[in-house]
Write a protein that holds these residues in place. Structure first.
Motif, PDB file in Angstrom:
ATOM      1  N   LEU A   1       0.830  -1.212   0.000  1.00 60.40           N
ATOM      2  CA  LEU A   1       0.000   0.000   0.000  1.00 60.40           C
ATOM      3  C   LEU A   1       0.859   1.255   0.000  1.00 60.40           C
ATOM      4  O   LEU A   1       0.575   2.231  -0.699  1.00 60.40           O
ATOM      5  N   LEU A   2       1.919   1.221   0.780  1.00 66.89           N
ATOM      6  CA  LEU A   2       2.782   2.390   0.938  1.00 66.89           C
ATOM      7  C   LEU A   2       3.559   2.704  -0.339  1.00 66.89           C
ATOM      8  O   LEU A   2       3.759   3.873  -0.676  1.00 66.89           O
ATOM      9  N   TYR A   3       3.957   1.643  -1.077  1.00 67.60           N
ATOM     10  CA  TYR A   3       4.833   1.870  -2.232  1.00 67.60           C
ATOM     11  C   TYR A   3       4.182   1.616  -3.595  1.00 67.60           C
ATOM     12  O   TYR A   3       4.558   2.237  -4.585  1.00 67.60           O
ATOM     13  N   LEU A   4       3.232   0.675  -3.666  1.00 70.84           N
ATOM     14  CA  LEU A   4       2.715   0.272  -4.974  1.00 70.84           C
ATOM     15  C   LEU A   4       1.251   0.624  -5.225  1.00 70.84           C
ATOM     16  O   LEU A   4       0.732   0.362  -6.314  1.00 70.84           O
ATOM     17  N   SER A   5       0.569   1.200  -4.260  1.00 69.59           N
ATOM     18  CA  SER A   5      -0.853   1.533  -4.432  1.00 69.59           C
ATOM     19  C   SER A   5      -1.013   2.782  -5.304  1.00 69.59           C
ATOM     20  O   SER A   5      -0.021   3.415  -5.710  1.00 69.59           O
ATOM     21  N   LYS A   6      -2.264   3.153  -5.583  1.00 66.86           N
ATOM     22  CA  LYS A   6      -2.568   4.308  -6.427  1.00 66.86           C
ATOM     23  C   LYS A   6      -1.957   5.589  -5.877  1.00 66.86           C
ATOM     24  O   LYS A   6      -1.479   6.454  -6.631  1.00 66.86           O
ATOM     25  N   ASN A   7      -1.981   5.699  -4.555  1.00 69.70           N
ATOM     26  CA  ASN A   7      -1.420   6.895  -3.914  1.00 69.70           C
ATOM     27  C   ASN A   7      -0.065   6.609  -3.267  1.00 69.70           C
ATOM     28  O   ASN A   7       0.375   7.342  -2.385  1.00 69.70           O
ATOM     29  N   GLY A   8       0.558   5.527  -3.706  1.00 69.82           N
ATOM     30  CA  GLY A   8       1.819   5.122  -3.103  1.00 69.82           C
ATOM     31  C   GLY A   8       3.024   5.853  -3.653  1.00 69.82           C
ATOM     32  O   GLY A   8       2.926   6.707  -4.548  1.00 69.82           O
ATOM     33  N   TYR A   9       4.178   5.495  -3.133  1.00 74.40           N
ATOM     34  CA  TYR A   9       5.438   6.172  -3.422  1.00 74.40           C
ATOM     35  C   TYR A   9       5.800   6.120  -4.905  1.00 74.40           C
ATOM     36  O   TYR A   9       6.211   7.132  -5.484  1.00 74.40           O
ATOM     37  N   ILE A  10       5.610   4.970  -5.577  1.00 71.85           N
ATOM     38  CA  ILE A  10       5.991   4.834  -6.991  1.00 71.85           C
ATOM     39  C   ILE A  10       5.169   5.758  -7.873  1.00 71.85           C
ATOM     40  O   ILE A  10       5.699   6.434  -8.777  1.00 71.85           O
ATOM     41  N   ASN A  11       3.855   5.848  -7.632  1.00 75.38           N
ATOM     42  CA  ASN A  11       3.006   6.732  -8.436  1.00 75.38           C
ATOM     43  C   ASN A  11       3.309   8.209  -8.183  1.00 75.38           C
ATOM     44  O   ASN A  11       3.192   9.042  -9.098  1.00 75.38           O
ATOM     45  N   LYS A  12       3.703   8.519  -6.966  1.00 74.89           N
ATOM     46  CA  LYS A  12       4.086   9.905  -6.672  1.00 74.89           C
ATOM     47  C   LYS A  12       5.353  10.295  -7.446  1.00 74.89           C
ATOM     48  O   LYS A  12       5.471  11.411  -7.960  1.00 74.89           O
ATOM     49  N   LEU A  13       6.309   9.341  -7.497  1.00 77.15           N
ATOM     50  CA  LEU A  13       7.523   9.592  -8.281  1.00 77.15           C
ATOM     51  C   LEU A  13       7.194   9.772  -9.765  1.00 77.15           C
ATOM     52  O   LEU A  13       7.798  10.597 -10.466  1.00 77.15           O
ATOM     53  N   LYS A  14       6.238   8.965 -10.230  1.00 71.61           N
ATOM     54  CA  LYS A  14       5.837   9.042 -11.638  1.00 71.61           C
ATOM     55  C   LYS A  14       5.272  10.427 -11.980  1.00 71.61           C
ATOM     56  O   LYS A  14       5.555  10.992 -13.046  1.00 71.61           O
ATOM     57  N   LYS A  15       4.492  10.980 -11.077  1.00 73.07           N
ATOM     58  CA  LYS A  15       3.928  12.327 -11.268  1.00 73.07           C
ATOM     59  C   LYS A  15       5.046  13.368 -11.306  1.00 73.07           C
ATOM     60  O   LYS A  15       5.040  14.298 -12.124  1.00 73.07           O
ATOM     61  N   LYS A  16       6.011  13.189 -10.382  1.00 76.11           N
ATOM     62  CA  LYS A  16       7.138  14.134 -10.363  1.00 76.11           C
ATOM     63  C   LYS A  16       7.927  14.072 -11.661  1.00 76.11           C
ATOM     64  O   LYS A  16       8.419  15.078 -12.156  1.00 76.11           O
TER      65      LYS A  16
END
Length: 326
Positions: free
Chosen positions: A29-44
């Motif tokens: 949930l923390l890293y791979l969910s919709k609001n997780g770390y990986i998706n946040k990096l993708k937005k950046k």
């Protein structure tokens, strides 16, 4: 911009603490969910300047692959640990088999016993079984075996006390059944019997099959016919057979059945005879109206003859290389 070293260090600390499915799900949930770390990096990455995107894209792919790979590895490790019954003594019956061990095969004694029971079931015999710890009356007295018989001796028989012993034969089952049932009776039984005997062809514990048929007008011809048919069935050929007069306290007349083996020698394979009138009288069956025959055979001896085994102890050593041959 993505601070790879710092974020991976934090991730390693978190994943190291994962010990169960719940904790690994929290990491997902923390890293791979919709609001997780990986998706946040993708937005950046999408919002970053065009000249930085190639380098940041490489870093993003590295972090993403590393995190997914590590999470999958830890999850498999936790699942394996659970399936091996380390954590909570539970077995997951839905896990696929690993096929670490080859499928076993039937013991030669079981193979022969199944063949014997199959033959007699086909000709109308019913199954009945009795206890291995037997009463003295059933094992001796009601079978017309007197106290001077060798099997009474403590050197030959496993006694528990004066009234109980480990049965020396399956014949007590005749008494147990006929005491409660009236003719016509057609029974086959099998089980372990115990005698203080130990050499290449005898063991202190062995298996016997016993059969008896009580009805009107049963005679020795019926007995001979069934025994011959059984031997031909078991050995798949017409072996030479002879009935030799013998003495058994519970049958009259009695006979030992011998067959010719591959060495052209006669070998005894079973004992049989017409049930003694005294036995029928002991179980309240009118011996003037009914007659019957009985036979008993050692399964180990038949097994040894069938598979050309010379030492009976081979059957009990649990040698996989030998047992795989059958």
């Amino acid at each position: 911009m993505f601070k790879i070293k710092k974020n991976i260090k934090i991730f390693k600390k978190k994943i190291k603490k994962c010990k169960d499915i719940e904790s690994i799900n929290n990491i997902k949930l923390l890293y791979l969910s919709k609001n997780g770390y990986i998706n946040k990096l993708k937005k950046k990455l999408k919002e970053s300047p065009e000249n930085l995107k190639p380098n940041l894209g490489k870093n993003f792919n590295f972090i993403k692959k590393y995190i997914i790979k590590k999470i999958n590895f830890i999850q498999k490790k936790i699942n394996k640990k659970k399936s091996l019954n380390i954590n909570n003594n539970e077995i997951d019956i839905f896990l696929p088999s690993k096929n670490y061990f080859s499928i076993g095969n039937k013991h030669p004694i079981t193979i022969i016993l199944n063949k014997i029971e199959h033959f007699f079931e086909k000709i109308g015999f019913n199954f009945f079984y009795g206890p291995e710890i037997e009463k003295t009356n059933y094992n001796f007295k009601l079978l017309n075996i007197g106290k001077n018989h060798p099997s009474y001796n403590i050197k030959n028989t496993f006694w528990i006390n004066k009234k109980l012993l480990l049965r020396t034969q399956t014949s007590p089952i005749q008494i147990r059944y006929m005491k409660n049932k009236k003719p016509p009776i057609k029974i086959i039984t099998s089980g372990c019997v115990f005698r203080k005997d130990n050499d290449n062809t005898h063991t202190p514990m062995f298996h016997q099959v016993e059969g008896f048929w009580v009805d009107k007008k049963i005679n020795f011809t019926h007995l001979k016919y069934i025994i011959k048919k059984f031997i031909y069935f078991l050995f798949k050929n017409k072996k030479k057979i002879k009935f030799i007069p013998a003495y058994f306290p519970f049958t009259e007349p009695s006979a030992e059945v011998n067959i010719k083996n591959t060495n052209n020698k006669w070998l005894e394979i079973l004992g049989c005879g017409m049930i003694h009138p005294k036995i029928l009288k002991n179980v309240n069956i009118n011996y003037k109206k009914y007659s019957g025959f009985a036979f008993g055979m050692g399964i180990e001896r038949l097994t040894m003859l069938k598979f050309n085994i010379t030492d009976i102890k081979i059957l009990y050593k649990n040698n996989i290389r030998i047992l795989k041959q059958f």
